[in-house]
Design an enzyme around this catalytic site. Structure first.
Site, PDB file in Angstrom:
ATOM      1  N   ASP A 131      -9.394 -25.793 -10.935  1.00 10.95           N
ATOM      2  CA  ASP A 131     -10.234 -24.919 -11.355  1.00 10.95           C
ATOM      3  C   ASP A 131     -11.100 -25.464 -11.699  1.00 10.95           C
ATOM      4  OD1 ASP A 131      -8.204 -22.735 -11.975  1.00 10.95           O
ATOM      5  OD2 ASP A 131      -6.919 -23.946 -14.042  1.00 10.95           O
ATOM      6  N   ASP A 149      -8.277 -17.591  -9.539  1.00 13.08           N
ATOM      7  CA  ASP A 149      -7.878 -16.709 -10.225  1.00 13.08           C
ATOM      8  C   ASP A 149      -8.121 -15.073 -10.853  1.00 13.08           C
ATOM      9  OD1 ASP A 149      -5.757 -19.154 -10.559  1.00 13.08           O
ATOM     10  OD2 ASP A 149      -7.044 -19.832 -12.086  1.00 13.08           O
TER      11      ASP A 149
END
Length: 171
Positions: A131, A149
């Site tokens: 991330d 995402d």
């Protein structure tokens, strides 16, 4: 008989569109992996690089599910979430190739599939998801996320919008 492609009406999608949706999913997964590669090689772990007033690049790793759910529970969540992502991906490929759906649903499902595949690659290769995108407002920070995402979120949002605002064709 010519099939008209209407973006919000459930219909028998032509084979070329089905492969376009699948191709889009693979492009999303590749784009996700390219951006994660760039982040892993250009940002130090937990380093913050300001992009805009509300947007930072910051490298984090997520070993659990959304918001690091179950990340500290050992190996079983990694395997569990990897298996779930694989089952979802295979189911979406089957659905996109064989079922009736609207063009908007096809686009949404291709976004979800591409995101699921992007994060699945991370789980298989590294046992964790990279991330690196962080948004915030003043001192309120949203957890870091990635391109996969984002596509999953947009895909789910499109499905919700379609189910609320657009009438379905005959089942």
């Amino acid at each position: 008989m010519q099939i008209k492609f209407k973006w919000a009406v459930k219909c028998n999608i032509p084979q070329s569109y089905r492969f376009l949706f699948l191709g889009s999913a693979f492009i999303i997964a590749i784009l996700d992996q390219i951006t994660k590669y760039y982040a892993r090689h250009n940002i130090m772990l937990h380093e913050t690089k300001r992009v805009m007033q509300f947007w930072n690049w910051t490298l984090n790793y997520n070993q659990g599910a959304a918001f690091s759910f179950l990340a500290d529970q050992g190996e079983w969540p990694k395997i569990f979430f990897g298996v779930i992502a694989l089952i979802v991906s295979m189911s979406l490929v089957y659905y996109l190739l064989n079922k009736m759906y609207s063009g908007l649903s096809g686009l949404a499902l291709s976004f979800i599939l591409g995101g699921a595949m992007g994060n699945l690659v991370d789980r298989i290769v590294a046992g964790k998801v990279t991330d690196f995108i962080q948004w915030h407002y003043e001192t309120h920070y949203w957890p870091a996320f990635n391109v996969a995402d984002s596509f999953i979120t947009v895909g789910v949002t499109l499905l919700i919008i379609e189910s609320i605002f657009f009438a379905r064709g005959k089942e």
